[in-house]
Write an enzyme that holds these catalytic residues in place. Structure first.
Site, short mmCIF file in Angstrom:
data_model
loop_
_atom_site.label_atom_id
_atom_site.label_comp_id
_atom_site.label_asym_id
_atom_site.label_seq_id
_atom_site.Cartn_x
_atom_site.Cartn_y
_atom_site.Cartn_z
N CYS A 1 0.81 -1.22 0.00
CA CYS A 1 0.00 0.00 0.00
C CYS A 1 0.84 1.27 0.00
CB CYS A 1 -0.93 0.00 1.21
SG CYS A 1 -1.96 -1.45 1.26
N HIS B 1 -3.48 6.75 2.12
CA HIS B 1 -3.86 5.41 1.67
C HIS B 1 -5.23 5.11 2.27
CE1 HIS B 1 -4.03 1.29 0.70
NE2 HIS B 1 -3.94 0.90 1.96
N ASN C 1 -9.99 -0.77 -0.41
CA ASN C 1 -8.53 -0.72 -0.35
C ASN C 1 -7.96 -1.34 -1.64
OD1 ASN C 1 -5.81 -1.11 0.16
ND2 ASN C 1 -6.13 -2.07 2.17
N1 ACO Z 1 -18.62 -8.85 8.61
C1 ACO Z 1 -19.09 -9.06 9.85
N2 ACO Z 1 -18.28 -9.34 10.89
C2 ACO Z 1 -16.96 -9.41 10.66
C3 ACO Z 1 -16.42 -9.20 9.37
C4 ACO Z 1 -17.31 -8.92 8.32
N3 ACO Z 1 -16.90 -8.70 7.06
N4 ACO Z 1 -15.08 -9.32 9.44
C5 ACO Z 1 -14.78 -9.58 10.71
N5 ACO Z 1 -15.92 -9.64 11.47
C6 ACO Z 1 -16.06 -9.91 12.88
C7 ACO Z 1 -14.86 -10.60 13.47
O1 ACO Z 1 -14.91 -11.99 13.27
C8 ACO Z 1 -14.97 -10.21 14.92
O2 ACO Z 1 -15.91 -11.06 15.54
P1 ACO Z 1 -15.64 -11.64 17.02
O3 ACO Z 1 -15.53 -10.42 17.89
O4 ACO Z 1 -16.82 -12.48 17.26
O5 ACO Z 1 -14.35 -12.38 16.90
C9 ACO Z 1 -15.58 -8.80 14.89
O6 ACO Z 1 -16.15 -8.66 13.58
C10 ACO Z 1 -14.54 -7.71 15.09
O7 ACO Z 1 -13.42 -7.96 14.28
P2 ACO Z 1 -12.16 -7.05 14.31
O8 ACO Z 1 -11.11 -7.63 13.43
O9 ACO Z 1 -11.78 -6.76 15.75
O10 ACO Z 1 -12.75 -5.71 13.67
P3 ACO Z 1 -12.05 -4.32 13.51
O11 ACO Z 1 -12.91 -3.29 14.12
O12 ACO Z 1 -10.60 -4.33 13.90
O13 ACO Z 1 -12.12 -4.10 11.92
C11 ACO Z 1 -10.62 -4.22 10.02
C12 ACO Z 1 -11.45 -5.00 11.06
C13 ACO Z 1 -11.60 -3.44 9.19
C14 ACO Z 1 -9.86 -5.20 9.18
C15 ACO Z 1 -9.65 -3.25 10.76
O14 ACO Z 1 -8.99 -3.95 11.78
C16 ACO Z 1 -8.60 -2.65 9.84
O15 ACO Z 1 -8.91 -1.83 8.99
N6 ACO Z 1 -7.31 -3.00 10.05
C17 ACO Z 1 -6.16 -2.38 9.39
C18 ACO Z 1 -6.05 -2.73 7.95
C19 ACO Z 1 -4.79 -2.14 7.38
O16 ACO Z 1 -4.45 -0.99 7.61
N7 ACO Z 1 -4.03 -2.93 6.62
C20 ACO Z 1 -2.78 -2.47 6.09
C21 ACO Z 1 -2.92 -1.86 4.78
S1 ACO Z 1 -3.73 -2.91 3.64
C22 ACO Z 1 -2.55 -3.61 2.51
O17 ACO Z 1 -1.36 -3.43 2.63
C23 ACO Z 1 -3.16 -4.49 1.42
#
Ligand code: ACO
Length: 325
Positions: free
Chosen positions: A113, A252, A282
């Site tokens: 990214c 990003h 993304n």
């Molecule tokens: N729909 C419904 N529920 C979901 C989904 C979905 N699509 N995906 C995950 N959940 C659930 C999980 O299983 C979890 O359930 P649990 O509590 O029963 O275990 C709950 O939702 C919360 O999951 P989290 O992972 O804690 O959710 P979070 O608020 O952290 O959001 C996300 C997840 C969007 C991925 C976030 O953590 C994020 O954006 N992280 C950073 C991403 C990033 O910056 N990546 C680097 C750049 S990308 C690249 O280089 C390609």
């Protein structure tokens, strides 16, 4: 050293739109979860006949037209991508050949990214030293090709697209600073485990779904905020500026909550943030550049504005740049 600026911008987004409601039919998710947790409403998906180079070439042609240059004017082409058409040759070679950019050296870089900011810094140095006159840098991804459509943790986040910029010498302004960083110790948080020399493709790697992007998003979340904030501060410091000087932050687009948290930490108000994550999700290396291109097209960037690019991704890598438009 010569001053280097962006003299042309272009983008290409595939036609097919995949909405959150479409994804509700594929995995156990809801539009409400995706929207509130990420800011994404829909993303674009390339067709079966479109590869990353096809997206890159369309964005490149628009950027060249905007810069009023021909492909034959190019000395350098860099494609930032983690989803190249094939492991080799480079996607940049395919772009060079299709554009008939006979004079141009061409190579790919892999910085996920942050790839566009990495490419920007490389091209800038070639032009600043006078080695090359005109460079084309492209961020292009077909992430749908490495997306596990059974994994709700990742498939709702990703999309396909490409953005391109032409860099050349400018009389005033241009790129004022670039700051890049890497921490390979956390590489397991975001990767594609198979398909390289460590684990070449085999029945086992295919059966265990190792040719798809894997991400521990929750563990990346705070790191993304910390690294993007730090990168922005360093880039501002190098440019001799502070957050009050920034007219627009073009980050990003991985998660709107990450972007808002970074801007808050930097003291940059929300009306100075450019967001297009809602439409595209993304797109890895294509996200920052496509946001920049659309900000230009929408008139959000005017001559003389101070622009902060800020990106973070797999590696883990990060990069920020200050540009006087
Ligand atoms: N729909 C419904 N529920 C979901 C989904 C979905 N699509 N995906 C995950 N959940 C659930 C999980 O299983 C979890 O359930 P649990 O509590 O029963 O275990 C709950 O939702 C919360 O999951 P989290 O992972 O804690 O959710 P979070 O608020 O952290 O959001 C996300 C997840 C969007 C991925 C976030 O953590 C994020 O954006 N992280 C950073 C991403 C990033 O910056 N990546 C680097 C750049 S990308 C690249 O280089 C390609």
């Amino acid at each position: 050293m010569r001053k280097v600026g962006i003299i042309g911008v272009g983008e290409y987004l595939p036609q097919k739109v995949l909405s959150n409601h479409d994804l509700e039919k594929l995995v156990d998710t809801t539009d409400e979860w995706i929207t509130t947790r990420t800011g994404i409403k829909e993303r674009r998906i390339a067709s079966d006949t479109e590869a990353t180079s096809d997206l890159a070439i369309k964005a490149a042609r628009e950027a060249l037209a905007h810069a009023k240059l021909n492909p034959q004017d190019l000395d350098l082409i860099i494609v930032a991508t983690v989803t190249g058409d094939m492991p080799f040759p480079s996607t940049a070679s395919i772009v060079q050949n299709t554009l008939l950019a006979e004079k141009a050296a061409a190579f790919d870089i892999s910085a996920a990214c942050a790839g566009f900011v990495y490419a920007l810094s490389i091209a800038e140095q070639f032009i600043a030293r006078g080695t090359y006159k005109n460079a084309l840098i492209i961020g292009a991804e077909k992430l749908s090709a490495v997306t596990d459509w059974q994994d709700r943790n990742t498939c709702v986040l990703l999309g396909d697209g490409a953005g391109a910029c032409v860099l050349s010498e400018v009389k005033s302004g241009g790129i004022l600073s670039v700051y890049l960083g890497c921490d390979g110790s956390n590489m397991e948080l975001l990767n594609m485990p198979a398909g390289g020399s460590r684990k070449p493709a085999s029945h086992e790697t295919v059966d265990s779904r190792m040719h798809y992007l894997k991400m521990k998003g929750n563990e990346l979340f705070k790191t993304a905020i910390r690294r993007m904030t730090m990168a922005a501060e360093r880039a501002l410091e190098q440019a001799g500026l502070n957050f009050k000087d920034v007219d627009l932050i073009v980050p990003h687009q991985a998660n709107s909550r990450i972007i808002l948290a970074v801007a808050k930490k930097l003291g940059i108000p929300e009306d100075k943030i450019y967001l297009n994550i809602e439409k595209y999700g993304n797109m890895s290396s294509a996200s920052t550049v496509t946001a920049l291109v659309e900000a230009v097209k929408e008139g959000r960037i005017k001559k003389g504005d101070i622009i902060l690019l800020d990106a973070f991704g797999a590696g883990l890598v990060w990069g920020a740049s200050i540009i006087k438009w």
